[in-house]
Design an enzyme around this catalytic site. Sequence first.
Site, short mmCIF file in Angstrom:
data_model
loop_
_atom_site.label_atom_id
_atom_site.label_comp_id
_atom_site.label_asym_id
_atom_site.label_seq_id
_atom_site.Cartn_x
_atom_site.Cartn_y
_atom_site.Cartn_z
N GLU A 121 10.57 1.72 10.05
CA GLU A 121 11.33 2.72 9.73
C GLU A 121 10.37 3.99 10.11
O GLU A 121 9.56 4.41 9.37
CB GLU A 121 11.65 2.83 8.18
CG GLU A 121 12.79 1.47 8.01
CD GLU A 121 13.93 1.25 8.76
OE1 GLU A 121 14.56 2.31 9.40
OE2 GLU A 121 14.21 0.08 8.76
N GLU B 94 9.03 16.20 15.90
CA GLU B 94 8.95 15.92 14.34
C GLU B 94 8.28 17.17 13.50
O GLU B 94 7.07 16.91 13.80
CB GLU B 94 9.12 14.77 13.82
CG GLU B 94 9.52 14.57 12.50
CD GLU B 94 9.26 13.03 11.78
OE1 GLU B 94 8.22 12.48 11.99
OE2 GLU B 94 10.02 12.53 10.83
N CYS C 156 13.05 11.97 5.81
CA CYS C 156 13.30 11.42 7.44
C CYS C 156 14.64 11.95 7.64
O CYS C 156 15.02 11.85 8.84
CB CYS C 156 12.92 10.16 7.50
SG CYS C 156 13.67 9.07 6.31
N LYS D 12 0.86 -1.12 -0.02
CA LYS D 12 -0.01 -0.05 0.01
C LYS D 12 0.84 1.16 -0.18
O LYS D 12 1.60 1.57 0.99
CB LYS D 12 -0.79 0.04 1.32
CG LYS D 12 -1.96 1.00 1.09
CD LYS D 12 -2.68 1.39 2.43
CE LYS D 12 -2.05 2.84 3.27
NZ LYS D 12 -2.10 3.93 2.32
P1 NDP Z 1 2.14 7.71 8.05
O1 NDP Z 1 2.50 6.95 9.42
O2 NDP Z 1 0.89 8.84 8.35
O3 NDP Z 1 1.81 6.81 7.16
C1 NDP Z 1 2.67 5.88 6.44
C2 NDP Z 1 1.77 4.96 5.65
O4 NDP Z 1 1.22 4.03 6.57
C3 NDP Z 1 0.96 5.30 4.84
O5 NDP Z 1 0.52 4.72 3.52
C4 NDP Z 1 -0.14 5.50 5.46
O6 NDP Z 1 -1.67 5.49 4.46
C5 NDP Z 1 -0.18 4.10 6.23
N1 NDP Z 1 -0.93 4.17 7.27
C6 NDP Z 1 -1.74 5.05 8.15
N2 NDP Z 1 -2.39 4.28 9.21
C7 NDP Z 1 -2.24 3.24 9.12
C8 NDP Z 1 -2.65 2.12 10.02
N3 NDP Z 1 -3.52 2.38 11.27
N4 NDP Z 1 -2.24 0.78 9.62
C9 NDP Z 1 -1.46 0.71 8.65
N5 NDP Z 1 -1.19 1.51 7.82
C10 NDP Z 1 -1.40 2.74 8.25
O7 NDP Z 1 3.30 8.53 7.71
P2 NDP Z 1 3.31 9.75 6.46
O8 NDP Z 1 3.04 9.18 5.21
O9 NDP Z 1 2.92 10.81 7.07
O10 NDP Z 1 5.03 10.10 6.39
C11 NDP Z 1 5.88 10.88 7.02
C12 NDP Z 1 6.51 9.89 8.21
O11 NDP Z 1 7.18 9.08 7.73
C13 NDP Z 1 7.50 11.09 9.00
O12 NDP Z 1 7.31 10.75 10.35
C14 NDP Z 1 8.79 10.45 8.91
O13 NDP Z 1 9.74 10.61 9.70
C15 NDP Z 1 8.63 9.07 8.09
N6 NDP Z 1 9.60 8.43 7.46
C16 NDP Z 1 10.51 7.61 8.01
C17 NDP Z 1 11.53 7.14 7.05
C18 NDP Z 1 12.66 6.11 7.70
O14 NDP Z 1 13.22 5.58 6.69
N7 NDP Z 1 12.52 6.09 9.01
C19 NDP Z 1 11.79 7.55 5.81
C20 NDP Z 1 10.73 8.41 5.44
C21 NDP Z 1 9.56 8.78 6.15
P3 NDP Z 1 -2.10 6.75 4.45
O15 NDP Z 1 -1.56 7.52 3.65
O16 NDP Z 1 -3.56 6.65 3.81
O17 NDP Z 1 -2.41 7.65 5.78
#
Ligand code: NDP
Length: 517
Positions: free
Chosen positions: A249, A419, A283, A174
Site C-alpha cells: 500500500e 507526492e 495517503c 515493525k
Molecule cells: P516509508 O516508506 O519511509 O516507511 C514505511 C515503513 O517502512 C517504516 O516503518 C520504515 O521504517 C520502513 N522501511 C523503510 N525502509 C525500509 C526497507 N528498506 N525495508 C523495509 N522497511 C523499510 O514511508 P513513511 O513512513 O514515510 O510513510 C509515508 C508514506 O506512506 C507516504 O508515501 C504515504 O503515501 C504512504 N502511505 C500509504 C498508505 C496506503 O494505504 N496506500 C497509507 C498511509 C501512508 P523507518 O520509519 O524506520 O524508515
Amino acid sequence: MTKLENYINGEMVPPTSGAYLDNYDPSIGEVYSLIPDSDERDVERAVLAAKTAFPGWSNTSAEARHDILMRIVSLIERDLEALALAESVDQGKPVSLARSVDLPRAIANFKFYATAAMHTANESHDSVGQNAINYTLRQPLGVVGCISPWNLPLYLFTWKIAPALAAGCTVVAKPSEVTPMTAYLLSKLCSEAGLPAGVLNIVHGLGPKVGSAIVAHPNVKAISFTGGTKTGEEIARVAAPMFKKLSLELGGKNPNIIFADCNYEEMLATTVRSSFSNQGEICLCGSRIFIERPLYERFKKDFVERVFALKVGDPRESDTDVGAIVSKQHFDKIMSYIDLAKAGGGTILTGGRMSELPALAGGKRHAVDGTSIETSNVRFGEAPLPPAYAGGSDRLGGWFIEPTVIEGLPHDCRTNQEEIFGPVVTIMPFETEDEVLGYANSVRYGLSATVWTENLSRAHRVASKLESGIVWINCWLLRDLRTPFGGMKDSGIGREGGFEALRFFTEEKNVCVKLGN
Ligand code: NDP
C-alpha cells in the site's frame, strides 16, 4: 527518559546492540523518549519466536482467537485517552483527531477481524458428472511480516496485524521508527490480554536495518507493507525473487474533482477536511483540487477563507485543527515543495510558511491580502502528559506549517505530479469532463479520488474512468471495512480490508475427492 523495548516471545526486551535512537515530540522539536536501535539479530530472535508459536496459534480455534483479540479491544478502550495522547505527542496530530479517528479505528480493526475469524468459510465445488467433489482449504501462511508508516501509527499497524492474527499467522511487526510509541503500548496490552508468547513480536528500529531484515528473512512468508512507493519498490526487489506474498500500500497524489452542480456547502466543508486532516499526512487526502470553471472563483474565495481560519496549534488543545509535521526531515521536504511551487510560478493564496507558534500567542497572523489580523491567545498544556514528557507553553517550537493553498500551476508540473504528503493543496479550473479525467489520471499514482456532483450518471461515468483503487462520490474517508482497500499503478499491489486481508494471510489448497460408485 522513557526507553521503549522490543516485544519478543511475550517479553519486553532491550535491543541486542544496547543502542537507542532518539524519538522526537514534533510539537516541541525535542527528544522525549528513546527507541531500540534493533538489527538483524533482534529480527532473528523475533522470527524464531514466531515460528515456534505458529503451530499452537494456527491450531487455536477461531473462537479462542476471537476472544483474545476482543480482550485487546477492551484494553484499548480502557486506555483510550492515554493512547490518544501518546499518539498525539508522538506524531504531532491533534489529540482530538487521535481520539475520534485513530483510536476508534484501531479498535474497529481488531473487532472486525476478531469477528471475521468466526465467519470465514471455505468453498467447495460439487463436480457433477465427474463423480467428485473439490474443496479449498485456506491455511495460515506461517510467520508474516507487517511494516507500517508514521502517519496513522496505531490505525495502520493494527490494520495489518489484526487480520494476520485472526487468520492464524504469527507476526513479526515493525512500526515506523518515527512514531513507535503506541505500538510499544500495544505490546503491553497484548501481554495483559493473554496473547500467547511469540504470536506477535514487535521489533523497533530503522527501516533499512529492521524492516529489510524482516523482508529478507527466509522464514517470513509474506510482507504486508504500507509506506512510500520507493520503499515498496525496494521491498518488492528483495521479496519477489523469494516468492513471498506481497501486499504493498504505497503513495498517492489524489484528485478531488468538483463539478459546478455539487452540493456546495457539503463539498466545501469536506474538502477542507480532505485537504488538511492530520496535516495532510493521510495517503487518502486529496491534494489536487480540480474545480469546474463556473464555480472556480466562488470556491477559491470560500475555500481560502475557511482554510485561513483553521487553527494551527498545540496538538493537545481540543480546538486545534492542524498540528505539527511529524519530523524535521518531513518538514524540510514539504517546505521544499512550497519553494518549488513558487519557483514554478504558483501563487500562494494562503499559508506557505512555517508557523511560528510561540510568536502566535496573542500575536498576529497575516490575512490573505497581506494585512495583519489579531489572533486569540493560543493556550497550552492543559492535558495530562506522559511522565517522560515535559513540554510547556514556552517550548512549542516544533515543526508547524500553515495550511497552504496554491493556484496557477499546470497539472503536469512536479508540484502536481509528486507526492508532498503535507498541508499543501493546489487548485485548478477545468472546462470539460474529459479534460479533468485527463488531468486526474496523469500521475503515476492511483490510490483514491473524490468526485462532487449531483448528476448521477456523470458520477458513475467519471468513477468508472478514474484510474484509482478507491473513488468517493460526494464524501471522503467514508470507510466500510468490508470493502477492498488499495491502489492502482504506483500506489501499490494487492488489496487490504474485508476477507481480502484474511485471504492474503492464508494459502489456498484445493483437495479433489473422487466419490465412490
Ligand atoms: P516509508 O516508506 O519511509 O516507511 C514505511 C515503513 O517502512 C517504516 O516503518 C520504515 O521504517 C520502513 N522501511 C523503510 N525502509 C525500509 C526497507 N528498506 N525495508 C523495509 N522497511 C523499510 O514511508 P513513511 O513512513 O514515510 O510513510 C509515508 C508514506 O506512506 C507516504 O508515501 C504515504 O503515501 C504512504 N502511505 C500509504 C498508505 C496506503 O494505504 N496506500 C497509507 C498511509 C501512508 P523507518 O520509519 O524506520 O524508515
